[in-house]
Design an enzyme around this catalytic site. Sequence first.
Site, short mmCIF file in Angstrom:
data_model
loop_
_atom_site.label_atom_id
_atom_site.label_comp_id
_atom_site.label_asym_id
_atom_site.label_seq_id
_atom_site.Cartn_x
_atom_site.Cartn_y
_atom_site.Cartn_z
N CYS A 20 0.84 -1.20 0.00
CA CYS A 20 0.00 0.00 0.00
C CYS A 20 0.87 1.25 0.00
CB CYS A 20 -0.91 -0.02 1.23
SG CYS A 20 -1.91 1.47 1.43
N CYS B 18 -7.88 -1.28 7.43
CA CYS B 18 -6.84 -0.25 7.44
C CYS B 18 -6.71 0.25 8.88
CB CYS B 18 -7.20 0.90 6.50
SG CYS B 18 -5.99 2.25 6.53
N ASN C 245 -10.86 27.17 9.60
CA ASN C 245 -10.29 26.33 10.66
C ASN C 245 -9.56 27.17 11.72
OD1 ASN C 245 -9.70 23.64 11.68
ND2 ASN C 245 -7.59 23.96 11.03
N GLU D 174 -8.80 33.29 0.66
CA GLU D 174 -8.69 31.92 0.14
C GLU D 174 -8.75 31.96 -1.38
OE1 GLU D 174 -8.45 28.20 -0.80
OE2 GLU D 174 -8.23 28.72 1.32
N CYS E 194 2.73 22.26 5.54
CA CYS E 194 2.64 20.82 5.29
C CYS E 194 3.82 20.33 4.46
CB CYS E 194 1.31 20.45 4.63
SG CYS E 194 1.00 21.28 3.06
#
EC number: 2.1.1.190
Length: 438
Positions: A88, A169, A306, A322, A396
């Site tokens: 995977c 999973c 958020n 945004e 990220c």
Amino acid sequence: MARFFQPKKKLQPESKHQQVLVEKLDHQGAGIAYLNKKPLFIDGTLPGEEVVTQLTESKSKFARGKLIKLLKPAAERVEPFCSHFNQCGGCDMQHMDYQAQLAYKQRTLLQLMKKFSGSEILLSPPVTGLEKAYRRRARVSLMWDKKSRQLQFGFRRKQSKQIENVTQCPVLVAELECLLPELKAILSHFHHPEHLGHVELVAADNGAVITLRHTGPLLDEDVAKLRQCAEQHQATLYLMPASDQLERISGEAPYYQEIGFKVPFEPNNFIQVNQKVNQQMVVQALEWLDPQSSDRVLDLFCGLGNFSLPIASKAKSVTGVEGVDDMVQKAALNASLNQINNAQFFHANLEQDFVGQPWASEKFDKILLDPARAGASGIIEQVSALGAKRVVYVSCNPATLARDSQSLLEQGYRLTKLGMLDMFPYTSHLESMALFEK
């Protein structure tokens, strides 16, 4: 007939076996050994391990190999807890002790920041959550195999379009994992399985959400079976006949709670995968940003709100910006739903100069930005023009954070805090947060 001599073909370098010592990990979690002073990258290996590897790629400056045999394991090596590990494409670090993973990710973050920005700083404690059963969303790939007449149902293999068939999973939250075998059984008996695209699973606070992407018409009786499954699990069912079309078949519109705020969303909207880490991340962002009742705060790449919604409860005003217009509208609705009247939201291309935009004409005391993996290179040089004395950058991708931090340092900011966010345990992926101050 004349017979001509043909020399035996030499063994290609790609097929040779080599015994090597793994010295370190790269920033994607692959082990690095050295063969004739050339770095050799081997997935699934750890520093200090002696291994036999088969060369699969050989370039002038690097090579890649496949792990054939483990001769001497590292102390940090553990037995993977998922039977699909190595096939995977999801988890790539289940062979490594979790505490060792955290240490590796923190080292990676520090190394990248030092390499690209020259900054050296003590890390804040990492933000962590559950090690397993943490994912509240996942996309299950579907493909009808005409030869075997079987539905492929699972996750993409690493760097491949092939599907690893799964019905379990361990990193999914329980309410999503339990859906896998039943969904596979139902979808396998659809009359037109060739019309199936993928299934998006999300665990909202008010129940699971099942979204079926399909590329052709579905029979009513097939949809009825899927609806029955959803209702039995108290889940919401959506159909998605096109990438921009959503039809709710049954169940409630999903939402999640974020430190006192209700955030409705649609299944194709971006929300953070790891709810517990997201909650802690928002709390830490508020602590680092430290919004005061007199502060005007700018939230770039605000998404559904958020960060904007919690910040608005403490600041004088919040301006959320945004690049996706639909998200802007939803953020405004979410603010209204939570009776927040000091937040406004705007749509703008955050890859271009925005200083001339009407919403940017006011100066801001503090800025939070949470860009995608590509970072904020298009706008980072404009930050100082907005007058903010404090900037919180949620990232990220540590490489783009390190790159963008160079610009902030050149604008007179100092890096005063840096921390790792373990949003994706048992993967090499890491998120981070940095505080810059003037």
